[in-house]
Motif scaffolding. Structure first.
Motif: not given
Length: 157
Positions: A83-84, A86-88, A90-91, A116-117, A119-120, A155
């Motif tokens: 999760l952290p 994939i967040k990075r 994407k962002a 949660a994953v 979502d990205y 999304k």
């Protein structure tokens, strides 16, 4: 969370030219797996913040890339760990993200840590590899039971 290897440019892990990251750890034990070394979660090298920063820099410095692909192993082997990451990704890159998993989308939706994953992820290739359903002419998947799901149309953000 460990990384087995990366490919800075590939055309076999999704549409366009993609940067692929292969993660260690997979519980599926699919007969005929194309990457059996990826089953061991301790294989490869631990993913550090410095390594992820380097990967993001490589991605952002390559104007040819159309997206990022997460594979393995199975990135959903450790959804809390991915999760952290994939967040990075994407962002800090803004690129589309494809993800390969042996789990079915419907099963992932039942697990809050996996939701949660999801979502990205823009495109999910789901389902276990089934050797008897292998077809070498398939694009972006190994067996006919696997699905390529465009999650981007669902999304909320």
């Amino acid at each position: 969370m460990n990384i087995l290897y990366t490919y800075s440019e590939t055309i076999v892990d999704g549409e366009g030219i993609r940067y692929s990251i292969y993660f260690a750890g997979c519980p599926h034990n699919c007969k005929g797996c194309h990457n059996p070394s990826g089953r061991d979660p301790k294989a490869g090298k631990p993913l550090t913040d410095e390594m992820l920063t380097q990967i993001i820099s490589e991605i952002n410095n390559n104007p040819l890339l159309d997206g990022i692909t997460l594979s393995g192993g199975d990135p959903f082997y450790d959804p809390k760990g991915i999760l952290p990451v994939i967040k990075r990704l994407k962002a800090e890159t803004g690129l589309s993200i494809w993800c390969y998993t042996g789990y079915l989308y419907e099963d992932l939706k039942l697990r809050p840590d996996s939701c949660a994953v999801l979502d990205y992820i823009d495109v999910l290739v789901d389902g276990p590899f089934i050797e008897s359903k292998y077809l070498p002419t398939l694009s972006f998947k190994g067996s006919t039971n696997q699905r390529i799901l465009d999650l981007s149309k669902y999304k909320q953000h």
